[in-house]
Design a protein around this motif. Structure first.
Motif, short mmCIF file in Angstrom:
data_model
loop_
_atom_site.label_atom_id
_atom_site.label_comp_id
_atom_site.label_asym_id
_atom_site.label_seq_id
_atom_site.Cartn_x
_atom_site.Cartn_y
_atom_site.Cartn_z
N GLY A 305 0.90 -0.90 -0.07
CA GLY A 305 0.06 0.11 -0.01
C GLY A 305 0.61 0.94 -0.19
N ASP A 306 1.86 1.36 1.07
CA ASP A 306 2.58 2.38 1.31
C ASP A 306 3.36 2.95 -0.29
OD1 ASP A 306 2.18 2.74 3.43
OD2 ASP A 306 3.93 2.42 4.03
N ALA A 307 3.57 1.21 -1.26
CA ALA A 307 4.57 1.77 -2.38
C ALA A 307 3.13 2.26 -3.79
CB ALA A 307 5.04 0.26 -3.14
N LEU A 308 2.05 2.17 -4.03
CA LEU A 308 1.13 2.33 -4.49
C LEU A 308 1.18 4.02 -3.81
CD1 LEU A 308 -1.57 -0.64 -4.48
CD2 LEU A 308 0.48 -0.28 -5.56
N LEU A 309 0.85 4.16 -2.89
CA LEU A 309 0.59 5.96 -2.38
C LEU A 309 1.98 6.93 -2.86
CD1 LEU A 309 -1.45 5.15 0.53
CD2 LEU A 309 -2.23 5.84 -1.57
N GLY A 310 3.10 6.18 -3.36
CA GLY A 310 4.10 6.85 -3.02
C GLY A 310 4.63 7.12 -2.09
N LEU A 311 4.57 6.55 -0.66
CA LEU A 311 5.68 6.84 0.57
C LEU A 311 6.07 5.81 0.57
CD1 LEU A 311 2.08 6.15 2.49
CD2 LEU A 311 3.12 8.31 1.65
N ILE A 312 7.03 4.51 -0.79
CA ILE A 312 8.42 3.90 -0.69
C ILE A 312 8.23 3.57 -1.85
CG2 ILE A 312 8.06 3.18 1.74
CD1 ILE A 312 7.27 0.43 0.87
N ALA A 313 10.00 3.53 -2.37
CA ALA A 313 9.56 3.18 -3.73
C ALA A 313 10.11 1.95 -4.02
CB ALA A 313 11.01 3.72 -4.49
N PRO A 314 9.15 1.21 -4.82
CA PRO A 314 9.34 -0.27 -5.01
C PRO A 314 10.66 -0.64 -5.63
CG PRO A 314 7.77 0.81 -7.07
CD PRO A 314 8.35 1.75 -5.83
N VAL A 315 11.56 -1.92 -5.51
CA VAL A 315 12.50 -1.92 -5.99
C VAL A 315 12.73 -2.62 -7.48
CG1 VAL A 315 13.73 -2.51 -3.93
CG2 VAL A 315 12.48 -4.41 -5.05
N PHE A 330 -5.49 10.70 -2.57
CA PHE A 330 -4.44 9.54 -2.68
C PHE A 330 -4.09 9.02 -0.99
CE2 PHE A 330 -4.15 10.00 -7.52
CZ PHE A 330 -4.35 8.35 -7.45
N GLN A 331 -5.01 8.28 0.12
CA GLN A 331 -4.97 8.23 0.93
C GLN A 331 -4.77 7.15 1.54
OE1 GLN A 331 -5.24 11.26 3.09
NE2 GLN A 331 -4.20 11.85 1.03
N LYS A 332 -4.17 7.67 2.88
CA LYS A 332 -4.12 6.19 3.53
C LYS A 332 -4.83 6.27 5.07
CE LYS A 332 -0.23 2.87 5.62
NZ LYS A 332 1.09 2.95 5.42
N LEU A 333 -5.59 4.92 5.25
CA LEU A 333 -5.64 4.57 6.70
C LEU A 333 -5.30 3.94 7.51
CD1 LEU A 333 -9.83 4.22 6.36
CD2 LEU A 333 -8.72 6.40 6.74
N TRP A 334 -4.08 4.30 8.24
CA TRP A 334 -3.38 3.52 8.83
C TRP A 334 -3.55 2.61 9.78
CZ3 TRP A 334 2.07 5.53 7.94
CH2 TRP A 334 1.42 6.43 6.62
N GLN A 335 -2.83 1.62 10.19
CA GLN A 335 -2.90 0.53 10.74
C GLN A 335 -3.02 1.16 12.72
OE1 GLN A 335 -0.06 -2.53 11.09
NE2 GLN A 335 -1.33 -4.01 10.89
N ASP A 336 -2.24 1.91 12.41
CA ASP A 336 -2.14 2.42 14.16
C ASP A 336 -1.91 3.97 13.79
OD1 ASP A 336 -0.47 0.07 15.95
OD2 ASP A 336 0.22 0.55 13.80
N PRO A 337 -3.19 4.36 14.14
CA PRO A 337 -3.44 5.86 13.73
C PRO A 337 -2.92 6.85 14.69
CG PRO A 337 -5.16 4.44 15.17
CD PRO A 337 -4.15 3.41 14.09
N LEU A 406 -8.49 7.08 -3.94
CA LEU A 406 -8.34 5.84 -3.47
C LEU A 406 -8.80 5.68 -1.63
CD1 LEU A 406 -7.05 2.87 -3.44
CD2 LEU A 406 -4.82 4.03 -4.28
N LEU A 407 -8.49 5.37 -1.40
CA LEU A 407 -8.13 4.57 0.22
C LEU A 407 -7.76 3.68 0.15
CD1 LEU A 407 -11.87 6.19 2.39
CD2 LEU A 407 -8.73 6.58 2.39
N PHE A 408 -6.57 3.67 0.53
CA PHE A 408 -4.76 2.42 1.26
C PHE A 408 -6.19 2.22 2.45
CE2 PHE A 408 -1.33 0.43 3.28
CZ PHE A 408 -2.01 -1.04 2.97
N ALA A 409 -6.97 1.56 3.13
CA ALA A 409 -7.84 0.93 3.84
C ALA A 409 -6.62 0.14 5.06
CB ALA A 409 -9.06 0.60 4.27
#
Length: 473
Positions: A305-315, A330-337, A406-409
């Motif tokens: 999910g982080d890769a799809l949102l651009g928060l990390i780069a895929p290798v 493109f938003q994320k709902l974090w596992q640990d808010p 997009l919501l990455f939940a």
């Protein structure tokens, strides 16, 4: 011997009683589990037991630990019991872990300093092996998945050998196999002559732990009794509704009518801490659909999910987002808010700053909070002064203010009771349909995934995983 005795323990807020008096007594080998709606007072009761209530709240009543009377209004007296008499598994593992210490060292330190073990390294290795964390021994907490961090917190809390264990949502973020392993390890507490107090939204975990179940609603006990009786033959209508709201009882979702693709990824591979998590993943997400993302703890669901949102780069691989769509949509709902909110800023201030920064009409906030069953008074509090479930729903409100496509939940309901979980997940799926939002939903609950998502993507460690929709196309 009575290990834990609580008589008329209550919690008072600045203007009103927040938890009505509760009494219980646990002898060696006994357990009690508190269940109930998010915000019902379960965690406040546990914090009163431990002397960790937020500022402005006060405990009253009587408490005896291992036969010794302890003043509940003197947190410093309770703090002296931590680790040795009472061990604590907090709801948020990040609050229990030292961010600057490697995983193995955190457990070994407890064995050496608290339990005063003659073989702390050997004991640590055994603990990590039992929870499948051997490979994580040299990693820092930020390099661990949510489920791995939860298991590490369990290992550290149990290493001191305390006879009383207070566990707040111990199965949060874990797949079923590891949830069952945690249940087994918690049962060892009572099987070896300890006492266990558990707070959970997982009714299956409550049943596995057995003992007594106490049902709380709005700070008051509505039902209590043996686990099998309360969970299978509830006498109170609220308890019956809570049991009936488990995902396995939800209706199947209607057939989707997905729109245009908002994001696609081809041949994706992601690594964390120098370790390849997965490779060969293809995925396409369309407007208006809900896609389930499944796989064991630590396989890389959050990292994908982080890769799809651009928060990390895929290798490896390529990600394409819809033309003309701003990154903020493109938003994320974090596992640990708690990790997503500024700890020293009131929740209302944070949301107002967000709306001012992005030109969002402030009148949109109140209807969203009402829809998510959030009291406006929560906006005046700091993040650590609200329940985990309330904080998760505030995170959902914050994301929706930005009109996401997009919501990455990422485990958005792991802190929610069944009733609130059904309402929140229902809201997410409705928003997907009515607003054309693509939702990528992570959950370890197979019933929730089956009853909520239109299709699923299953991740496996470092092997090819293919999105069925792309494969079919």
């Amino acid at each position: 011997m009575t290990l834990l005795s609580v008589k008329e323990l209550a919690v008072d807020g600045p203007t009103a009683e927040m938890v009505a008096p509760i009494s219980l007594a646990l002898a060696a080998g006994q357990s009690v589990t508190l269940i109930g709606e998010t915000g019902s007072g379960k965690s406040l009761f546990a914090q009163a037991l431990l002397g960790t209530l937020p500022a402005g709240l006060r405990a009253r009543g009587t408490l005896a630990v291992l036969g010794r009377q302890v003043p509940v209004d003197a947190p410093q007296a309770l703090a002296g019991l931590w680790g040795r008499a009472i061990s604590v598994l907090p709801q948020e593992p990040w609050r229990a872990l030292d961010p600057l210490m490697r995983a193995g060292g955190q457990v070994e330190e407890v064995h050496r300093l608290v339990a005063q073990s003659d073989t702390p390294r050997r004991a640590t290795q055994a603990d990590l092996e039992a929870l499948e964390l051997t490979a994580a021994a040299d990693r820092y907490p930020f390099e661990l998945s949510g489920g791995m961090a939860q298991r590490l917190a369990i290992a550290a809390a149990r290493a001191g050998g305390a006879r009383i264990v207070v566990a707040d949502e111990p199965s949060k973020g874990l797949d079923l196999a590891r949830r069952d392993e945690v249940a087994r390890r918690l049962r060892i507490v009572t099987e070896t002559g300890g006492a266990l107090v558990t707070i959970t939204h997982d009714l299956e975990l409550a049943e596995m732990l057995g003992g007594e179940v106490i049902v709380l609603r709005e700070g008051k006990v509505v039902e209590r009794g043996p686990a099998a009786q309360v969970l299978h033959r509830p006498q109170d209508s609220y308890t019956a509704a809570l049991v009936a709201a488990e995902p396995r009882h939800w209706p199947a979702p209607p057939p989707p009518t997905p729109g245009a693709p908002v994001l696609s990824g081809t041949g994706l591979a992601v690594a964390r801490g120098g370790r390849l998590l997965f490779s060969g993943v293809d995925i396409t997400l369309h407007a208006g659909e809900v896609v389930g993302l499944c796989g064991p703890s630590g396989v890389g669901k959050s990292s994908l999910g982080d890769a799809l949102l651009g928060l990390i780069a895929p290798v490896a691989g390529q990600i394409t987002r819809g033309a003309g769509l701003a990154p903020i949509r493109f938003q994320k709902l974090w596992q640990d808010p708690p990790a997503a909110f500024a700890p020293h800023q009131t929740l209302g201030r944070g949301l107002r700053d967000l709306m001012a920064l992005h030109g969002v009409d402030e009148t949109r906030l109140a209807p969203l909070m009402a829809r998510l069953h959030l009291d406006p008074a929560l906006l005046e509090r700091l993040p650590d002064a609200v329940s985990g479930g309330e904080l998760q729903r505030l995170a959902i409100a914050r994301a929706l203010l930005l009109d996401p496509v997009l919501l990455f939940a990422d485990e958005p309901s792991s802190r929610l009771d069944p009733l609130t979980q059904r309402a929140v997940i229902g809201l997410l799926t409705e928003l997907a349909r009515t607003r054309g939002i693509a939702v990528l939903l992570v959950s370890h609950n197979p019933d929730l995934i089956a009853r909520t998502t239109d299709r699923q993507l299953h991740l496996a460690p470092d092997v090819e995983a293919v999105d069925p929709a792309r494969a079919a196309g």
